[in-house]
Write a protein that holds these residues in place. Sequence first.
Motif, PDB file in Angstrom:
ATOM      1  N   GLU A 198       0.835  -1.205   0.000  1.00 25.36           N
ATOM      2  CA  GLU A 198       0.000   0.000   0.000  1.00 25.36           C
ATOM      3  C   GLU A 198       0.868   1.252   0.000  1.00 25.36           C
ATOM      4  O   GLU A 198       0.363   2.366   0.086  1.00 25.36           O
ATOM      5  CB  GLU A 198      -0.945  -0.019   1.204  1.00 25.36           C
ATOM      6  N   ASN A 199       2.190   1.081  -0.073  1.00 22.78           N
ATOM      7  CA  ASN A 199       3.099   2.217  -0.177  1.00 22.78           C
ATOM      8  C   ASN A 199       2.763   2.994  -1.450  1.00 22.78           C
ATOM      9  O   ASN A 199       2.551   2.402  -2.506  1.00 22.78           O
ATOM     10  CB  ASN A 199       4.544   1.702  -0.234  1.00 22.78           C
ATOM     11  N   LYS A 200       2.683   4.334  -1.346  1.00 24.93           N
ATOM     12  CA  LYS A 200       2.349   5.139  -2.525  1.00 24.93           C
ATOM     13  C   LYS A 200       3.492   5.162  -3.524  1.00 24.93           C
ATOM     14  O   LYS A 200       3.301   5.489  -4.694  1.00 24.93           O
ATOM     15  CB  LYS A 200       1.973   6.561  -2.104  1.00 24.93           C
ATOM     16  N   VAL A 201       4.701   4.865  -3.047  1.00 19.62           N
ATOM     17  CA  VAL A 201       5.838   4.726  -3.964  1.00 19.62           C
ATOM     18  C   VAL A 201       5.951   3.248  -4.308  1.00 19.62           C
ATOM     19  O   VAL A 201       6.524   2.464  -3.572  1.00 19.62           O
ATOM     20  CB  VAL A 201       7.151   5.234  -3.321  1.00 19.62           C
ATOM     21  N   ILE A 229      17.014  -0.274  -4.052  1.00 21.44           N
ATOM     22  CA  ILE A 229      16.109   0.685  -4.673  1.00 21.44           C
ATOM     23  C   ILE A 229      16.922   1.753  -5.395  1.00 21.44           C
ATOM     24  O   ILE A 229      18.014   2.099  -4.966  1.00 21.44           O
ATOM     25  CB  ILE A 229      15.220   1.328  -3.577  1.00 21.44           C
ATOM     26  N   VAL A 280      11.831   3.216  -7.863  1.00 18.95           N
ATOM     27  CA  VAL A 280      12.357   4.578  -8.004  1.00 18.95           C
ATOM     28  C   VAL A 280      13.318   4.605  -9.191  1.00 18.95           C
ATOM     29  O   VAL A 280      14.439   5.103  -9.117  1.00 18.95           O
ATOM     30  CB  VAL A 280      13.049   5.067  -6.706  1.00 18.95           C
ATOM     31  N   THR A 281      12.883   4.037 -10.305  1.00 18.62           N
ATOM     32  CA  THR A 281      13.721   3.938 -11.494  1.00 18.62           C
ATOM     33  C   THR A 281      13.050   4.594 -12.696  1.00 18.62           C
ATOM     34  O   THR A 281      13.515   4.438 -13.833  1.00 18.62           O
ATOM     35  CB  THR A 281      14.003   2.450 -11.826  1.00 18.62           C
ATOM     36  N   THR A 291       8.430  -0.839  -0.981  1.00 22.31           N
ATOM     37  CA  THR A 291       7.861  -0.408  -2.258  1.00 22.31           C
ATOM     38  C   THR A 291       7.497  -1.592  -3.148  1.00 22.31           C
ATOM     39  O   THR A 291       6.926  -1.404  -4.214  1.00 22.31           O
ATOM     40  CB  THR A 291       8.909   0.422  -3.016  1.00 22.31           C
ATOM     41  N   MET A 351      12.560  -4.074   6.375  1.00 24.59           N
ATOM     42  CA  MET A 351      11.391  -3.302   5.947  1.00 24.59           C
ATOM     43  C   MET A 351      10.123  -4.109   6.139  1.00 24.59           C
ATOM     44  O   MET A 351       9.249  -4.155   5.268  1.00 24.59           O
ATOM     45  CB  MET A 351      11.488  -2.915   4.449  1.00 24.59           C
ATOM     46  N   ASP A 407      10.567  -3.931  11.687  1.00 23.92           N
ATOM     47  CA  ASP A 407      11.101  -2.593  11.940  1.00 23.92           C
ATOM     48  C   ASP A 407      10.112  -1.469  11.641  1.00 23.92           C
ATOM     49  O   ASP A 407      10.475  -0.300  11.660  1.00 23.92           O
ATOM     50  CB  ASP A 407      12.389  -2.370  11.136  1.00 23.92           C
ATOM     51  N   ASP A 456       8.911  -0.524   8.941  1.00 16.63           N
ATOM     52  CA  ASP A 456       9.033   0.077   7.617  1.00 16.63           C
ATOM     53  C   ASP A 456       8.297  -0.752   6.577  1.00 16.63           C
ATOM     54  O   ASP A 456       8.310  -1.977   6.621  1.00 16.63           O
ATOM     55  CB  ASP A 456      10.513   0.211   7.238  1.00 16.63           C
ATOM     56  N   MET A 457       7.657  -0.065   5.629  1.00 13.37           N
ATOM     57  CA  MET A 457       6.871  -0.733   4.607  1.00 13.37           C
ATOM     58  C   MET A 457       7.580  -0.554   3.271  1.00 13.37           C
ATOM     59  O   MET A 457       8.035   0.535   2.951  1.00 13.37           O
ATOM     60  CB  MET A 457       5.503  -0.081   4.535  1.00 13.37           C
TER      61      MET A 457
END
Lengths: 422, 422
Positions: free
Chosen positions: B55-58, B124, B89-90, B237, B191, B232, B234-235
Amino acid sequence: MNDKIFNEVSNGIVDVPGFKVAGVACDIRKKKKDRLDLGIIFSKIPCQAAGTFTENKVKAAPVELCMQTLNAGNSFHAIVVNSGNANAVTGLQGVIDAKLMQSLTAELCSVDPGSVFVCSTGKIGITLPMENIKNGISAAVEALSSENQQGENITKAILTTDTRTKKATIKINLEEGKVITIGAIAKGAGMIQPNMATMLSFIATDAQIEGSLFQEILKSAVDSSFNSITVDGDMSTNDTVLALANGNSGIEVNRANEVIAKNFSQALVQLCQDLAYQIVSDGEKISKVVEVVVVNALSKVDAEKVARTVGNSSLVKSSWYGADPNWGRLMGALGCSGAEIKPEKLNIQYAESVKPFSENFSNTVDIIKNGEPCYTNETEWDKLVALERFIVFIDLNLGKEKFHLISTDLTPEYVSYNKSEK
Amino acid sequence: MNDKIFNEVSNGIVDVPGFKVAGVACDIRKKKKDRLDLGIIFSKIPCQAAGTFTENKVKAAPVELCMQTLNAGNSFHAIVVNSGNANAVTGLQGVIDAKLMQSLTAELCSVDPGSVFVCSTGKIGITLPMENIKNGISAAVEALSSENQQGENITKAILTTDTRTKKATIKINLEEGKVITIGAIAKGAGMIQPNMATMLSFIATDAQIEGSLFQEILKSAVDSSFNSITVDGDMSTNDTVLALANGNSGIEVNRANEVIAKNFSQALVQLCQDLAYQIVSDGEKISKVVEVVVVNALSKVDAEKVARTVGNSSLVKSSWYGADPNWGRLMGALGCSGAEIKPEKLNIQYAESVKPFSENFSNTVDIIKNGEPCYTNETEWDKLVALERFIVFIDLNLGKEKFHLISTDLTPEYVSYNKSEK
């Protein structure tokens, strides 16, 4: 005229005319006899008061008592505070003990119990050693003074895992040589996240100000200072900011005189930001201070969500510790904040911090442009993340709202330090 | 009859009739030539598919492509997956590369591109080394097999910082000797927080099941397994769970036959919980697995908030690492979750965990009763927190909703390990 100037050397509360303080040792930790651990702040002149308190639903007994005292009272004289024991999660006994601290202090200071605030900070879940506390209160009332030595003592008496005392004094120079002084002390260290941090701060001023205006100005100053820092994302049961105004200067701060009100309000923000920065830069076992500035969000809430998600991400904080120029974790964290973002509109820069909470940066380096990494800037970026202080500037490019959070890295030493309270 | 039995030795996907897999090395990390890093899962029989995604927007390019593929397609044949590079993020190049992985795999397998899913996991912000990927895809298609060796290879090919492969197989024994098999593999490690974790899981079954029902059953199983763990906070991508059903068993799972549907659904939950536990117990540099069970909350959302706030608190996790019986941090954390709580109604127990995600505990010790600490139980409590697995059972005493989260401790080694990706 209308200058606001920090004292180069602050003595905290005792810089404010009409206030006396004391800090004494009464062995609350039962193993460190000489450690200062109880303090009193006192004004013979009745004061107006303002306060902000933890939003944690598990509030310590003294926090509940402070809130009741502030709501019920009209004028105030004193704050009594101990470190080493938070008097939190202590049930009915905790309530009784907090009230006893209040009434003892009131009696010895010859004031009404309803004019005394009580604060505690330290270990949770253990009842206060009341014999020691009683001895401490007697000794502190005896020692009350406006000299710098006691000014120094009380800054030490409120510390827990802090490594440094925290104090600041600001003077507002008005027309015709009139001066308002605001002096304050604080403690911080762990459990530092907003609303409030595990922190106490006591503010004194000789301005004359009506209670509801004082509350409004304090709340706003706290929001942009103590509520805009994070060390570990944990919120404490005892966070309290209390401010007393004794009117000793004869200068009135009111809504009618906008110039004075604005000056007072700005000075309080500056003072609180100065103390907030002292707290975060003395965070438990941190090695870096990182300011996360989020701009052009659709809403203030969104800006804050993004800043806090980035500033509290264990992975991002670990990479700051390692001085690793890591966009992946940054993008990962800000994508899951719950805030509205459009990756293709995102610009992120790193920069050198000029002054805490300021928006003037230097040596800005582009990291992400329109959602894509700027590979060519890595050498410059490497230099920035190696610094002890830097800025992460996140432009969401969607709206007009912003939030400025001061965070820290996460270190292996933080975890080792916090693995046990035994 | 209607027994659901885990295979004692699982070979993952290849335990399911009609599926072939392969795992090969194509040097995606450009420094570890022999490390397996690309895999393909293939069914000649067309499959129904279901999927859940971060569900991460990125979102990484392959995640966006998977979502489009699942929405647009009617039948599916393959999953191609690489580790070492997340293709996140590419930018535009990332989209082109993901589509090329899809079309190449489709061509070599002689199926439609729209029937192929693409997944990536790893670093990433770096574009994929497409020459290596192409070689990898060719080699993997060549190697496709239903033998255990390739079954083992693909479990290795999807790993990043995992220290162990993760796989499970469950058989549902129905009337008249009919058997449905579900086999799955997964990767996890860092993550790791919900919706989803940095995790991939691929599930195969020989049941015959219509797409929308399959999606519904998968979503529910993922919520009570992969979305109920945290390492941790963190979610990622790239989080993806994909499930393929080739119908090879001839047994239909549909809404009309409630017995079979319920059995299938329960088996999928058990399988996913088994894999989720494998992921969390192999979390990066953890030393303890802690289950946080919150009951009698006013709402499901409240129960989850409390569990996640406790399970992600750096201070609480540090105390778990130190085997410190610490009620103060626990109370502090759960008071600031945002959920409705009444401290005086709170009961907290620690217990020994019998089986992950189960609500049968043993050696229960009272820690907090009606909001107050139980001082006398500290010796027993000490023994529990010294274990590698234990339960924190939080009864809010306000309503009827619950949430079961599996978390871990936070270790100095986690921070050191994550300080740099260089």
